[in-house]
Write a protein that holds these residues in place. Structure first.
Motif, PDB file in Angstrom:
ATOM      1  N   VAL A  28       0.835  -1.198   0.000  1.00 22.61           N
ATOM      2  CA  VAL A  28       0.000   0.000   0.000  1.00 22.61           C
ATOM      3  C   VAL A  28       0.875   1.256   0.000  1.00 22.61           C
ATOM      4  N   LEU A  29       2.001   1.219   0.768  1.00 22.70           N
ATOM      5  CA  LEU A  29       2.892   2.377   0.854  1.00 22.70           C
ATOM      6  C   LEU A  29       3.466   2.740  -0.513  1.00 22.70           C
ATOM      7  N   PHE A  30       3.955   1.730  -1.257  1.00 18.91           N
ATOM      8  CA  PHE A  30       4.549   2.024  -2.569  1.00 18.91           C
ATOM      9  C   PHE A  30       3.503   2.503  -3.559  1.00 18.91           C
ATOM     10  N   VAL A  31       2.297   1.937  -3.507  1.00 20.29           N
ATOM     11  CA  VAL A  31       1.243   2.379  -4.422  1.00 20.29           C
ATOM     12  C   VAL A  31       0.838   3.815  -4.112  1.00 20.29           C
ATOM     13  N   LEU A  32       0.711   4.143  -2.809  1.00 23.51           N
ATOM     14  CA  LEU A  32       0.368   5.519  -2.437  1.00 23.51           C
ATOM     15  C   LEU A  32       1.460   6.499  -2.844  1.00 23.51           C
ATOM     16  N   LEU A  33       2.734   6.088  -2.662  1.00 23.08           N
ATOM     17  CA  LEU A  33       3.836   6.948  -3.097  1.00 23.08           C
ATOM     18  C   LEU A  33       3.764   7.209  -4.605  1.00 23.08           C
ATOM     19  N   SER A  34       3.402   6.167  -5.343  1.00 18.28           N
ATOM     20  CA  SER A  34       3.276   6.334  -6.792  1.00 18.28           C
ATOM     21  C   SER A  34       2.186   7.345  -7.138  1.00 18.28           C
ATOM     22  N   VAL A  35       1.053   7.250  -6.434  1.00 19.36           N
ATOM     23  CA  VAL A  35      -0.060   8.170  -6.688  1.00 19.36           C
ATOM     24  C   VAL A  35       0.329   9.602  -6.312  1.00 19.36           C
ATOM     25  N   VAL A  36       0.967   9.752  -5.137  1.00 16.26           N
ATOM     26  CA  VAL A  36       1.366  11.086  -4.679  1.00 16.26           C
ATOM     27  C   VAL A  36       2.348  11.717  -5.653  1.00 16.26           C
ATOM     28  N   LEU A  37       3.356  10.923  -6.088  1.00 16.87           N
ATOM     29  CA  LEU A  37       4.338  11.451  -7.025  1.00 16.87           C
ATOM     30  C   LEU A  37       3.685  11.863  -8.345  1.00 16.87           C
ATOM     31  N   THR A  38       2.797  11.001  -8.843  1.00 15.69           N
ATOM     32  CA  THR A  38       2.167  11.285 -10.136  1.00 15.69           C
ATOM     33  C   THR A  38       1.371  12.583 -10.100  1.00 15.69           C
ATOM     34  N   PHE A  39       0.490  12.732  -9.095  1.00 12.44           N
ATOM     35  CA  PHE A  39      -0.334  13.937  -9.039  1.00 12.44           C
ATOM     36  C   PHE A  39       0.493  15.175  -8.674  1.00 12.44           C
ATOM     37  N   SER A  40       1.557  14.984  -7.861  1.00 13.91           N
ATOM     38  CA  SER A  40       2.444  16.118  -7.564  1.00 13.91           C
ATOM     39  C   SER A  40       3.131  16.602  -8.828  1.00 13.91           C
ATOM     40  N   PHE A  97       4.916   2.096  -8.458  1.00 16.29           N
ATOM     41  CA  PHE A  97       3.676   1.324  -8.633  1.00 16.29           C
ATOM     42  C   PHE A  97       3.980  -0.128  -8.963  1.00 16.29           C
ATOM     43  N   VAL A  98       4.975  -0.364  -9.818  1.00 16.08           N
ATOM     44  CA  VAL A  98       5.344  -1.736 -10.172  1.00 16.08           C
ATOM     45  C   VAL A  98       5.826  -2.503  -8.943  1.00 16.08           C
ATOM     46  N   VAL A  99       6.643  -1.850  -8.113  1.00 14.21           N
ATOM     47  CA  VAL A  99       7.128  -2.509  -6.892  1.00 14.21           C
ATOM     48  C   VAL A  99       5.970  -2.844  -5.969  1.00 14.21           C
ATOM     49  N   GLY A 100       5.009  -1.916  -5.832  1.00 13.93           N
ATOM     50  CA  GLY A 100       3.846  -2.199  -5.006  1.00 13.93           C
ATOM     51  C   GLY A 100       3.052  -3.384  -5.512  1.00 13.93           C
ATOM     52  N   MET A 101       2.861  -3.500  -6.818  1.00 15.01           N
ATOM     53  CA  MET A 101       2.147  -4.631  -7.377  1.00 15.01           C
ATOM     54  C   MET A 101       2.906  -5.948  -7.160  1.00 15.01           C
ATOM     55  N   LEU A 102       4.228  -5.911  -7.269  1.00  8.86           N
ATOM     56  CA  LEU A 102       5.016  -7.120  -7.021  1.00  8.86           C
ATOM     57  C   LEU A 102       4.901  -7.566  -5.570  1.00  8.86           C
ATOM     58  N   ILE A 103       4.840  -6.597  -4.640  1.00  9.77           N
ATOM     59  CA  ILE A 103       4.667  -6.960  -3.230  1.00  9.77           C
ATOM     60  C   ILE A 103       3.321  -7.616  -3.013  1.00  9.77           C
ATOM     61  N   PHE A 104       2.283  -7.167  -3.730  1.00 14.67           N
ATOM     62  CA  PHE A 104       0.952  -7.780  -3.660  1.00 14.67           C
ATOM     63  C   PHE A 104       0.865  -9.087  -4.451  1.00 14.67           C
ATOM     64  N   LYS A 105       2.022  -9.489  -5.051  1.00 14.40           N
ATOM     65  CA  LYS A 105       2.069 -10.717  -5.876  1.00 14.40           C
ATOM     66  C   LYS A 105       1.180 -10.612  -7.103  1.00 14.40           C
ATOM     67  N   LYS A 106       1.023  -9.387  -7.611  1.00 19.61           N
ATOM     68  CA  LYS A 106       0.284  -9.171  -8.854  1.00 19.61           C
ATOM     69  C   LYS A 106       1.307  -8.994  -9.974  1.00 19.61           C
ATOM     70  N   ASN A 107       1.567 -10.065 -10.696  1.00 23.51           N
ATOM     71  CA  ASN A 107       2.607 -10.047 -11.720  1.00 23.51           C
ATOM     72  C   ASN A 107       2.065  -9.503 -13.040  1.00 23.51           C
ATOM     73  N   TYR A 108       1.589  -8.242 -12.991  1.00 29.39           N
ATOM     74  CA  TYR A 108       1.104  -7.621 -14.222  1.00 29.39           C
ATOM     75  C   TYR A 108       2.260  -7.206 -15.137  1.00 29.39           C
ATOM     76  N   PHE A 109       3.447  -7.068 -14.562  1.00 29.08           N
ATOM     77  CA  PHE A 109       4.593  -6.590 -15.327  1.00 29.08           C
ATOM     78  C   PHE A 109       5.769  -7.520 -15.102  1.00 29.08           C
ATOM     79  N   LYS A 110       6.584  -7.666 -16.144  1.00 30.49           N
ATOM     80  CA  LYS A 110       7.843  -8.386 -15.989  1.00 30.49           C
ATOM     81  C   LYS A 110       8.840  -7.456 -15.296  1.00 30.49           C
TER      82      LYS A 110
END
Length: 832
Positions: A28-40, A97-110
């Motif tokens: 959740v932390l990495f995904v939120l950081l991704s969102v904050v960075l993007t909108f900032s 965002f990619v790191v956050g998804m990998l932590i959630f075991k969501k292998n959407y990206f190589k």
């Protein structure tokens, strides 16, 4: 991820795995950081000018932020976009965002492939945007602009774009495997798959119905497996024999499944169909080709083109305002105030008429035989020799035989000079970029190189240099020019009568023939009081001085110190203007101002180049010392970017005159004939200047190689004609005013003189000062046997009463009263 090619049966009792709390937290932390960075970043790009000024006011509550995430957003945008990598910063947010998804075991990206693509964009996108925007705005960031500017200076504009296009082409070739055979195979597959689909959809094909029944059974089995496991099925491809379809693969991941190069629906040939699970647990049938469709899907998910387009729109709005001003008033014309000013004509320079080089073959043959014979006497064989005839010097290039040491030829310099009966020869062993050894021999009948010939040349007339300086001609009779703006400072040395002052006049004449008065100003320092006085007539056109200065040609040491410190103030003010205008150098700043992108109400103005000319630097060092050395060193270190350049000349370049701090910041050196090799090493870091023949014969060094030149000759009457031609035209109301500078000595309050509080030895000290005409505190100490403090107080009283002048650096104070009779009358008035 590797492709699953075999069917793996599901485990009988597979539990429903849940994520641990730390993984959920960090995901959740990495995904939120991704969102904050993007909108900032998006908010910063929309208001980057305001956000940039607010980035350093984190703790100031009075400053309101315009960023969606407040001052934190300002800081993040300024750090990642402006000060770092520009819009490539969005790749950093994507990696979070990619790191956050990998932590959630969501292998959407190589993972590794995604990191590789992101690093490519982080490295090359800022440089590409820097090349497009030329450093304007924030799209490229500091990193992109600096790398682009470095590549532009090294390989030029064409080379820069070539590197960028080749990098982009290599990226697509390596990513999509775009070799000719592969592309042809993919086109064939696409054509055959299209035909196969048409045949498969024909209602008369019984095999199609059989295949559909088997595929429906396959889908039903797969649905049952999902129900028993209560999780999303992660099955491996299963191979099912189908009539008419010999090989069927099922896969629910996003991996590409390669198929044979040919796909046919004929009975006699094998074919393959990939069955891919969709979100709705239905099965989609599609013929498989070697094209990697999932990779394209990924790139569609990571698309920041919307933000880039908005930023471009903002820049267009800013440019639109300046364009409206340009359409209404036109480009700013800095020459408008002196629109009718005429540049000096070539007729003002004298035509000497004997500038053609005459080749004396007898002299060449004689010198060649002497050189070969002498070297042969010392067992030095020569394989080849050739001569290049110049204006004053002939260069003999020799190729020694194999096995001959270069040092053995250099040792023979004095022997060769003796044998040739020459004034002085110079051996270049080896010559830079050539496999030869050069021997420079003065000609018996040298040719004249006039200023008219070099000024009238096409090379000088068509030059695009910012500050073109034409020195003269090389040994090969080519006109030599240099850009003072790129030197950026010039150090000149030469003994008396060897052409140093003529060299300064040649430099000044070159600039006067090329630059308009609005583009160039001179600050002239002439301790000799006679060398540069010719240019006093162009004061209202080209000269700069202090507001309280009477004469623009500075001769007094005290005024020199104030002028140099005033130039330092001018330099600091110009750097502030460049900083506010987001410009790197004076040329970019003036271009922006000409295009009306800078508001004069904010202090912006057109900035001319300023050239400081010091004719005799050694005298200033002897009289003022550190007070002159420090501002000179500071200007040499910093002033090049704001268009302030220095030309410093001295007779003897000793180490106590040209100190290490000054010398390090003067990469360009011009050496006329000096007395000793020690002086030559001081100015050029190598011998040779002591072997010159005088009369304008010079060596020029700019960090690469030493060039021997014949300085162009411009006589005093020619300079006078040029100064008169310029001075007779309409000029500005006054000379260019430098910032006012008040020295510490002038601000020190000596106090009004009170006769009742004068020292008991005041009158005796006054008589000593007037009789010797030397206002020195140390002399009062010796003559009156006083301590330093009392002698200093008496000197202050003498200054307050008007008997001596103010503090004058290392020099003694000026005595205001000429004789003792006048002094006695003055003292009598003080007693009343």
């Amino acid at each position: 991820m590797e492709k699953n090619t075999k069917t793996t049966p599901p485990k009988a009792s597979a539990p429903n795995k849940t994520l641990s709390k730390p993984r959920i937290f960090f995901g959740v932390l990495f995904v939120l950081l991704s969102v904050v960075l993007t909108f900032s970043f998006v908010s910063y790009l929309l208001n980057w000018k305001a956000d940039q000024s607010q980035a350093g006011t984190m703790l100031d509550k009075t400053v309101q932020s315009s960023n969606i995430f407040g001052k934190i957003g300002d800081w993040l945008g300024n750090f990642f976009i402006f000060e770092s990598i520009g819009i490539a910063a969005f790749a950093v947010a994507f990696l979070f965002f990619v790191v956050g998804m990998l932590i959630f075991k969501k292998n959407y990206f190589k993972p590794w492939k995604t990191i590789g693509h992101s690093l490519f964009f982080i490295c090359w996108l800022p440089i590409f945007m820097g090349a497009i925007t030329k450093g304007q705005g924030v799209l490229s960031g500091v990193y992109g602009f600096q790398i682009m500017d470095f590549l532009l200076s090294v390989i030029g504009s064409a080379g820069l774009w070539l590197v960028l296009l080749v990098s982009i082409a290599l990226y697509f070739v390596l990513e999509f495997n775009l070799n000719p055979s592969n592309v042809k195979a993919k086109l064939n597959d696409l054509n055959e798959n299209t035909v196969g689909r048409v045949k498969a959809m024909m209602p008369n094909s019984s095999e199609n119905f059989e295949a559909d029944e088997e595929l429906e059974e396959l889908a039903a089995d797969d649905t049952e497996n999902q129900a028993t496991q209560n999780i999303k099925t992660v099955s491996t491809p299963a191979e099912i024999p189908v009539k008419g379809f010999p090989e069927v693969e099922i896969s629910n991941d996003f991996e590409t499944i390669k198929t044979p190069n040919k796909t046919s629906f004929d009975d006699g040939e094998p074919s393959k169909i990939t069955v891919t699970e969709s979100v709705g647990n239905s099965l989609n049938l599609s013929p498989v080709s070697t094209t990697e469709i999932p990779s394209a899907a990924k790139s569609d998910e990571i698309d920041f083109k919307v933000e880039v387009a908005k930023t471009v729109d903002i820049l267009d709005e800013s440019d639109k305002k300046s364009q409206e001003l340009v359409d209404k008033h036109g480009l700013y014309d800095h020459k408008l105030e002196l629109a009718k000013f005429q540049m000096p004509t070539i007729d003002l320079l004298r035509d000497y008429g004997n500038e053609e080089i005459s080749i004396n073959r007898d002299e060449l043959e004689e010198n060649k035989n002497k050189i070969v014979g002498l070297l042969k006497n010392f067992n030095v064989g020569i394989a080849e020799i050739k001569a290049t005839v110049g204006s004053t010097v002939t260069l003999y290039e020799i190729v020694p035989e194999a096995g001959i040491r270069v040092a053995s030829i250099k040792k023979l310099q004095d022997d060769i000079a003796l044998n040739l009966s020459a004034l002085g020869i110079r051996i270049i062993a080896p010559m830079p970029g050539k496999g030869t050894i050069g021997i420079e021999v003065p000609r018996k009948n040298p040719s004249m190189v006039s200023m008219r010939s070099v000024i009238n040349s096409q090379k000088f007339q068509n030059t695009d240099m910012d500050l073109p300086v034409v020195f003269g001609k090389t040994i090969s009779n080519e006109i030599f020019m240099a850009d003072l703006a790129k030197m950026p400072h010039l150090l000149m040395a030469g003994a008396t009568g060897q052409g140093k002052s003529v060299g300064i006049n040649a430099i000044l004449t070159s600039l006067l023939y090329k630059k308009h008065p609005s583009e160039l100003k001179f600050v002239m320092v002439d301790p000799k009081k006679v060398e540069l006085s010719l240019y006093s007539k162009i004061e209202r056109h080209y000269l700069a001085k202090l507001p309280d200065g009477d004469d623009a040609i500075i001769t007094d040491t005290h005024k020199v110190i104030n002028t140099l410190n005033s130039l330092c103030i001018e330099m600091d003010q110009r750097y502030d203007l460049l900083k506010n205008a987001f410009c790197k150098n004076l040329k970019e700043y003036n271009k922006k101002f000409t295009e009306r992108k800078l508001n004069p109400e904010n202090g912006h103005r057109y900035l001319p180049y300023i050239v400081l000319v010091v004719d005799e630097f050694a005298d200033l060092i002897m009289t003022a010392g550190k007070e002159v050395e420090l501002p000179i060193a500071r200007l040499a270190q910093l002033a090049r970017a704001v268009g302030i350049h220095l030309i410093v000349a001295t007779q003897r370049p000793s180490v106590n005159v040209i100190t290490g701090m000054i010398k390090a910041n003067f990469p360009a050196r011009a050496a006329f004939r000096v007395i000793s090799s020690v002086d030559s090493r001081t100015i050029l870091d190598s011998p040779g200047a002591d072997q010159l023949i005088g009369k304008g014969d010079m060596l020029y060094f700019n960090g690469n190689e030493i060039l021997r030149l014949q300085c162009a000759f411009v006589d005093t009457p020619e300079v006078e004609k040029i100064a008169e031609f310029i001075g007779e035209q309409k000029g500005y109301a006054s000379a260019f005013m430098l910032p006012e500078y008040t020295s510490e000595e002038s601000t020190s309050n000596v106090g009004a003189f009170d006769p009742n509080e004068k020292d008991a030895l005041f009158e005796d000290a006054a008589r000593i000062i007037v009789s010797t005409q030397q206002g020195s505190t140390s002399m009062l100490q010796r003559q009156l046997k006083l301590g330093y403090n009392r002698a200093g107080r008496i000197m202050d009283q003498l200054e307050a009463s008007g008997i001596v002048g103010g503090f004058n650096g290392a020099k003694a104070r000026e005595v205001q009263i000429s004789d003792l009779n006048s002094l006695e009358q003055f003292l009598e008035e003080l007693r009343k």
